[in-house]
Design an enzyme around this catalytic site. Sequence first.
Site, PDB file in Angstrom:
ATOM      1  N   SER A  91       0.847  -1.187   0.000  1.00  0.00           N
ATOM      2  CA  SER A  91       0.000   0.000   0.000  1.00  0.00           C
ATOM      3  C   SER A  91       0.889   1.246   0.000  1.00  0.00           C
ATOM      4  O   SER A  91       1.724   1.394  -0.891  1.00  0.00           O
ATOM      5  CB  SER A  91      -0.955  -0.053   1.202  1.00  0.00           C
ATOM      6  OG  SER A  91      -2.034   0.836   1.031  1.00  0.00           O
ATOM      7  N   LEU A  92       0.766   2.149   0.975  1.00  0.00           N
ATOM      8  CA  LEU A  92       1.643   3.322   1.009  1.00  0.00           C
ATOM      9  C   LEU A  92       3.109   2.902   0.982  1.00  0.00           C
ATOM     10  O   LEU A  92       3.946   3.591   0.388  1.00  0.00           O
ATOM     11  CB  LEU A  92       1.363   4.160   2.252  1.00  0.00           C
ATOM     12  CG  LEU A  92       2.314   5.330   2.513  1.00  0.00           C
ATOM     13  CD1 LEU A  92       2.258   6.362   1.393  1.00  0.00           C
ATOM     14  CD2 LEU A  92       2.024   5.977   3.863  1.00  0.00           C
TER      15      LEU A  92
END
Length: 256
Positions: A91-92
């Site tokens: 994700s991030l």
Amino acid sequence: MRTAALPRWLVSGAPRPAAPKLYCFAHGGGSAAEYLRWARDLPGAEFHAVQLPGRGSRLAEPVFTSMDTLVEGVLAHVPLGTAPYALFGHSLGSLIAYEVTRALRTAGRPLPAQLVVSGYPAPHLPRVSQELHTLPDAELIEAVSRTHGGIPEEVLASAELRELAATALRGDYQVLETYSWRAGEPLALPITVFGGRGDQVTAEQLQAWQELTTGEVTVRQFPGGHFYLREQPAPVLRSLAGALRAVRTQERSAPC
């Protein structure tokens, strides 16, 4: 001159000098502890998880709120390039791993032999503008939980834990929501892309990572949603081990 890695920046497994190093970046609001079990389950790698400020053992430290300062911190304190290595992010963490790689290239430092990204669209694609980081704590946690899940029940049930979790989440979402992709030459390294079949991130968004490198791109999707790698970790770890085996046969990328 690069600063030696400070202990607080890395949570590491047992030394394996003959194996490639794997550096992991957690999802928004996540901690290095998320991936600590991988040190045991990936015997073909020397495992290191990057612990950003504002969580885990660094809970009292101020969080990063911009991608530029976050990447500067990683390059200053994490000894990337001292041996063949790979980067992994979920994700991030995928976006962080990608921008760290670009910054290493700009600095003329050795690049990872493999970039493994997970659960994140190719960053040059258009994004829906959001400002979750401006929400009050309760609304921020509710919005993140509703969109992606992944927040443990014990955190949702405790006002104290929600407050602690909101600090890291807020900083990470500010990093994400103020990020702007800058056009540049594509990378020259292989990228392995993971995703969950039930995630909001589509196969097309994952495949678009091909536009960011001249190297080979391999896309693999697994059963599950955004946190598919928690739901059924065994096939994910097998695929990650395969990507790491390829690191052994690749020469470290020369600076471009």
